[in-house]
Design an enzyme around this catalytic site. Sequence first.
Site, PDB file in Angstrom:
ATOM      1  N   HIS A  72       1.734   2.097  -3.496  1.00 28.90           N
ATOM      2  CA  HIS A  72       0.672   2.922  -4.093  1.00 28.90           C
ATOM      3  C   HIS A  72       0.791   4.366  -3.608  1.00 28.90           C
ATOM      4  O   HIS A  72       0.629   5.314  -4.376  1.00 28.90           O
ATOM      5  CB  HIS A  72      -0.703   2.384  -3.689  1.00 28.90           C
ATOM      6  N   GLU A 106       0.823  -1.211   0.000  1.00 27.87           N
ATOM      7  CA  GLU A 106       0.000   0.000   0.000  1.00 27.87           C
ATOM      8  C   GLU A 106       0.859   1.263   0.000  1.00 27.87           C
ATOM      9  O   GLU A 106       0.481   2.286  -0.581  1.00 27.87           O
ATOM     10  CB  GLU A 106      -0.958  -0.002   1.193  1.00 27.87           C
ATOM     11  N   HIS A 117       3.388   6.212  -5.370  1.00 23.58           N
ATOM     12  CA  HIS A 117       2.943   6.483  -6.745  1.00 23.58           C
ATOM     13  C   HIS A 117       2.123   7.775  -6.773  1.00 23.58           C
ATOM     14  O   HIS A 117       2.192   8.557  -7.737  1.00 23.58           O
ATOM     15  CB  HIS A 117       2.115   5.296  -7.239  1.00 23.58           C
TER      16      HIS A 117
END
Length: 725
Positions: free
Chosen positions: A520, A517, A523
């Site tokens: 992510h 996570e 990102h």
Amino acid sequence: MLIKTRLALAISAGLLLAGCSKQPEQTQSNKVAAVETATIENPFFQQWNTPFGAPPFDQIETKHFLPAFEKAIAEHKKEIAAIVNNEQPADFDNTIASMELAGALLSRVSGVFFNLTGTESSDEMQALQRKISPMLTRHSNEISMNENLYKRVSTVFNNRNSSDLSSEQIRAAELNAEQIRLVERIHRSFVHAGANLTPEQRTELATINERISALTTEFGQNSLNDSRAFKLVLEESDLAGLSTAQRNAAAAAAKASGLPGKYVITLNRASVQPFLQFSERRDLREQAFNGWTKRGDNDNEFDNKTIIVEMVELRAKRAQLLGYKHHSEYVLSNAMAGTPETAMDLLLKVWEPAVVKAEQEREWIKEIMAKEGATHKLEPWDWRFYAEKVRKEKFNLDQGEIAEYFELENMLEAKFYVANRLFGLTFEERNDISVYNPVVRVWEVKDSAGKSVGLFFGDYYARSSKQSGAWMNSFRDQQKLAGDVKPIIVNNMNLNKPAEGEATLMSYSDAVTLFHEFGHGLHGLLSNVTYPTLAGTSVPRDWVEFPAQLFEHFIAQPEMLKKFALHHKTNEPMSAELLARIKQASTFNQGFATVEFTASALVDMAYHQMTEVKDLNVREFEDQVLSAYGKPEEIVMRHRSTHFGHIFAGGYSSAYYAYMWSEILDADGFDAFIEKKDIFDKETADRLYKFIYSRGDTLDYFEAYEGFRGRKPTTDALLRNRGLD
């Protein structure tokens, strides 16, 4: 399918909502007075004088959301009307860029609301969610099916390469690569949303979208409520096999449920899965397993089977209305895989060796059962329990022993350390920023020059108001069009909250999820694009999982385990001997794990390749699909249909395969570091930032991967890492 402008989160989230209730009528004067009062008091209508403009959660109340949505939708309609009614010929600035800037208030309200519906759910919030759903769905349909708006977008699209313009027009209309990418994406979104349909077809599509929206919300709320309804209440005498940490977590769950002195197992994965692994009470394991796998399938008020049937039927009808054979073809037309056949080819290449490996693992389990004198048949609620015994016998490895080394604070430090070594980021905890729950923590993220990158929220503990699983979301996405807008990113997990004063221990699997996570999260945090539609994680499902899954690899590396996997009591690092045993056992039970995952992906694809839905029985359908592929009967789907939120309450319909697709990329991609014999190799990390984490959707995905890796990906590393080569 909706237009991915600044309102993207608002509108796409709207597709996840449902229902409508009529409010009491008011006189016109009362309405005006109410609006004026709400405007004065409503924090969504004020400037947020908070660090980074973070949401003032200490001021926001549930009553603020409906008037905020109503005003935001009205404002956005005016902004869209101004674009449509612009008398100047359509160009990038007055059409595309203006659409990107529109809907700012709607994005702001939605960013808060939809994060809270997943973390602070209540009867009031659920009712509000059902009311807001049709509002947003209708609003999104109006935009995506606005003929005059589509004409302007098409004009810019057709002129994007300037080939048919005069030299003077070319200079005025010349677009850079990011702008061309944005124009193409927005135009494709309009077409995907039915812009080319007849008026009658658009009306039908709008009706379908609104009904799917309602069903999606109902599915998610049923799953949450059915999970809440289950509690396995235990006495001290029922705890045989559980570690001290697991007992403490069960005691804490009981106390939170108003059952002091008892022990409670919930259906949060962090609670039920360790119980299935270690509890010596087979009868209780069966109860826990059935509760876990039958969420949404208990023939009660929260049953999801009829919702699934209707949703599958509507998705098939919508795809055919838009000119596709079925929903899977519709979804994958805008994905890396490109076609359902490509996705299925990958799944079957992995499925076949996984079944063989699972059959070997089953024989090992049966050998252990025979040694212990077990006479009962091996059932799905037995697999994890006996697999732990095999792990201990063959590899001298106990998952309970490993969990003693994975403490939350150390793992937070570990992931921040990797982000620092790769990208020069630092994380400074802030206690002056309002949060929506006392357990939530906030860090300011800075780059190597000390410049602020954004805010990172961490919400790591399970609670009854929170949906299950782990996920990343954002309160605000990065962009440069409206100024230097910094992202505000949140990670969610569902760890067991320990008793007061005790350490938060997690399984190795939980630690991997924490890193996933955060991948992510990075990102979103490292996004460096101009236009919000293209920012961060706003990419296809089979690309978005790549940065997250690549980041997982770092916690498995010996130098990371030595540094951060410290015993929660002694603070001693893992011994070299334990590290060796972990590495030796790294591919154990991967047959089971791969079959469990791929079974869910195959059922997802089967639902969404249906062209006609007749007499669909959900239980029978699952069995028929997986029996045809030869699934071992002792292994069930990782997510059974009735609680498969990825595909029926989220954005992964016909795309659950994406995790496996991305694993090809992440396994092959991490080898770039391994080949350098340095997991923090600067040159490789710089390419990772340049082509992957910072690019959003500004570059073709295959080009981006080759820019990072220097070549096309292969499946070799994936099969090797799972022990399937």
